[in-house]
Scaffold this motif. Structure first.
Motif, PDB file in Angstrom:
ATOM      1  N   PHE A  98      34.663 100.418 -11.434  1.00 17.47           N
ATOM      2  CA  PHE A  98      33.840 101.628 -11.460  1.00 17.47           C
ATOM      3  C   PHE A  98      32.365 101.273 -11.256  1.00 17.47           C
ATOM      4  CE2 PHE A  98      31.262 103.930 -14.740  1.00 17.47           C
ATOM      5  CZ  PHE A  98      31.024 105.081 -13.996  1.00 17.47           C
ATOM      6  N   PHE A 133      30.068 109.724  -8.818  1.00 14.39           N
ATOM      7  CA  PHE A 133      29.004 110.434  -9.538  1.00 14.39           C
ATOM      8  C   PHE A 133      27.892 109.480  -9.944  1.00 14.39           C
ATOM      9  CE2 PHE A 133      32.846 112.921 -10.035  1.00 14.39           C
ATOM     10  CZ  PHE A 133      32.395 114.143  -9.576  1.00 14.39           C
ATOM     11  N   THR A 172      36.672 107.923  -7.556  1.00 18.09           N
ATOM     12  CA  THR A 172      36.264 109.274  -7.950  1.00 18.09           C
ATOM     13  C   THR A 172      35.220 109.238  -9.059  1.00 18.09           C
ATOM     14  OG1 THR A 172      38.315 109.275  -9.181  1.00 18.09           O
ATOM     15  CG2 THR A 172      38.234 110.655  -7.239  1.00 18.09           C
ATOM     16  N   THR A 173      35.395 108.351 -10.041  1.00 13.87           N
ATOM     17  CA  THR A 173      34.394 108.313 -11.108  1.00 13.87           C
ATOM     18  C   THR A 173      33.115 107.647 -10.617  1.00 13.87           C
ATOM     19  OG1 THR A 173      35.433 106.284 -11.881  1.00 13.87           O
ATOM     20  CG2 THR A 173      36.020 108.308 -13.034  1.00 13.87           C
ATOM     21  N   LEU A 199      40.920 105.991  -9.023  1.00 16.77           N
ATOM     22  CA  LEU A 199      40.137 106.364 -10.197  1.00 16.77           C
ATOM     23  C   LEU A 199      38.718 105.819 -10.124  1.00 16.77           C
ATOM     24  CD1 LEU A 199      42.323 106.296 -13.402  1.00 16.77           C
ATOM     25  CD2 LEU A 199      41.192 108.194 -12.285  1.00 16.77           C
TER      26      LEU A 199
END
Lengths: 268, 294
Positions: A124, A56, A52-53, A49
């Motif tokens: 993240f 960006f 993938t986040t 997770l």
């Protein structure tokens, strides 16, 4: 308990499914493998997770850092320095303490104090900063000719970025980005050692490995099993990213393709 | 610490803060910062030594030695980070005790591993259970240094191995043409030249080493993270003269700033060293410097 029963009881223990009490007394090899493997679910969850986040935000940061406008450049530079310059371990501690005190302000922050969301947010930001730096480096090394060719075709702005800059950046950055992905997965093992509580003993692979090591006072069984699982995970990541790398490079002549080399970087 | 600190409840503002920040436990926190710096100062050269040894072993003509060098680097580098830190401390401790046990108590007839217990004779315990507190702490610190050195030595070995291969082949060939033996060529030609090639990798490693120091906390050393957790927690009036709510955020923010400053300073210093070393070298960096000056 036979091994099949053990797997039935503990395969999803880290998600709270199955036997509630952790194994006790005799610790068999089967229990080691099952429980540590069950913890690996959390490592995969955090890693996948966050990756993938974070991708960006990383692209945005890289574009921001290479922008001539200081209004974009400065925040991106500072963000990257903040997360790359300090230990991930301290970032976890700090974030947990922050979320705890924010919890008393608003109940909106309640889920942030548990690992599944709070640690994910930290990972993240962290991976975004590291990959942002990688993508920034790739942006700088885009061949001048590619941009000039795009200009000659009358492309500019968004079209040029989407058709030329971005694919080339990704292609150049991919080997380094693969390493980043591997080390993000390794870094997920820090989550439950850094303040975030393991709710009802639902922890990650390292959490269970150290549980066994604490109980048996024998590090020679659980940690090699953990290492085995992580080597397996690393191989899977290399396979997936290698396939993507092939796709990104398929228009190039054979000898100009960028090969992936494993460059471990240890702690973040 | 200060004379006006005898009754903290009457103090306010800065004078309260100055008293609060100089309590005994805070002094321990400052000492632990020094401990971290000492650890870095000891680990860096030891790890470099390990790395140098392993890199030379990996280049050796003797096959088992080459296997050892390559195996060491690839095993340590391939396995996730903190698993090693957790593993090595217990493993090294048990290894030392086992060796001492074999030497000191040869007539011990019980097995060492009794189920889940690791039992050695009393004389082989490390440190001896009768020894004072500081011996225990120093032993823990020593184990931590050794663990850090083993792990970072593997990374340094990788960097140095690459640097040794980066030295132009012609240099060695020239040395051989002058009649130097392999050993002489290694020490006189290869080793002095490899540092320029090694420095970017080593400075990267230094940054990583700085960022690894909070893991001391996992090794059972009372380091900055330990004291920040200890001091930041909620303190009630019953146990301390300086009651305060949960201040973890502030303590960890301070740690974050400490590490950021440390990183920044290291970056600046290393950039200077690199500039010094590349001067006059036949590399892209040296060439750029020459052009800028001209």
């Amino acid at each position: 308990m036979s091994c099949v029963e053990t797997i039935q009881a503990y395969a999803f223990r880290s998600l709270g499914i199955g036997e509630r009490l952790l194994p006790r007394g005799e610790y068999t090899l089967c229990e080691h493998f099952t429980l540590i493997g069950s913890g690996l679910i959390w490592n995969v969850y955090f890693g996948a997770l966050a990756l993938t986040t974070g991708f960006f935000l990383a692209v945005a940061l890289a574009v921001g850092k290479s922008s001539p406008n200081p209004l974009w450049r400065k925040p991106a530079e500072w963000f990257i320095f903040l997360f790359r310059g300090s230990p991930l371990f301290i970032q976890f501690f700090f974030a947990y303490a922050c979320f705890l005190s924010l919890k008393s302000v608003s109940s909106f922050f309640d889920p942030f104090t548990s690992a599944w969301l709070g640690a994910l947010v930290v990972l993240f930001f962290n991976t975004a900063a590291y990959s942002g730096e990688i993508f920034y480096g790739a942006l700088l090394s885009i061949p001048k000719g590619d941009i000039e060719a795009a200009d000659a075709y009358g492309m500019s702005g968004w079209t040029r970025f989407r058709r030329i800059t971005f694919p080339t950046m990704l292609r150049l950055a991919w080997p380094a980005y693969t390493n980043e992905a591997i080390f993000l997965f390794h870094a997920t093992t820090l989550v439950f050692f850094s303040g975030f509580p393991a709710w009802r003993q639902q922890g990650d692979a390292l959490y269970y490995a150290s549980y066994f090591a604490d109980k048996t006072f024998n590090p020679f069984v659980p940690y090699p099993i953990l290492a085995f699982y992580f080597i397996l995970l690393t191989l899977v990541i290399i396979a997936i990213f290698g396939a993507v790398n092939k796709h990104l490079n398929k228009h190039l002549p054979q000898e100009r393709r960028r090969k992936f080399r494993l460059r471990p970087n240890l702690i973040r | 610490m200060f004379s006006y600190c005898t009754d903290p409840s009457t103090l306010e503002g800065l004078s309260w803060l100055s008293c609060y920040l100089t309590t005994g436990k805070h002094l321990n926190l400052y000492i632990s910062v020094v401990v971290v710096l000492v650890l870095l100062a000891i680990t860096a050269p030891v790890a470099l030594l390990f790395g140098f040894g392993a890199a030379s072993a990996a280049r050796s003509k003797f096959l088992p030695l080459r296997w050892f060098g390559k195996g060491y680097t690839s095993i340590v580098r391939g396995v996730p980070d903190i698993a090693f830190f957790l593993f090595f401390v217990i493993a090294l401790d048990q290894a030392f005790e086992w060796m001492r046990h074999k030497v000191k108590c040869p007539d011990w007839d019980q097995p060492i591993r009794q189920g889940i217990d690791f039992v050695v004779c009393d004389a082989a315990k490390l440190p001896l259970s009768a020894s004072p507190q500081w011996v225990h702490e120093t032993y823990g610190f020593f184990l931590a240094v050794l663990t850090f050195s083993i792990v970072f030595g593997a990374f340094a070995a990788n960097v140095l191995y690459g640097a040794m291969r980066a030295v132009p082949r012609a240099q060695i060939e020239t040395a051989e043409a002058y009649g130097m033996t392999t050993r002489q060529a290694f020490w006189r030609i290869l080793v002095p030249q490899m540092w320029v090639y090694a420095l970017p990798g080593l400075s990267n490693l230094w940054m990583v080493l700085i960022k690894a120091t909070p893991l001391l906390f996992l090794l059972g050393v009372e380091d900055i993270v330990y004291w920040a957790r200890e001091l930041g927690g909620t303190k009630t009036e019953r146990f301390t003269e300086y009651p305060h709510p949960n201040w973890h955020v502030w303590y960890f923010a301070a740690l974050l700033v400490f590490y950021l400053c440390f990183t920044k300073v290291s970056e600046v210093v290393l950039a200077r060293i690199m500039k010094r070393l590349t001067k006059g070298q036949a590399t892209a960096g040296g060439e750029a410097q020459r052009k800028a000056a001209a």
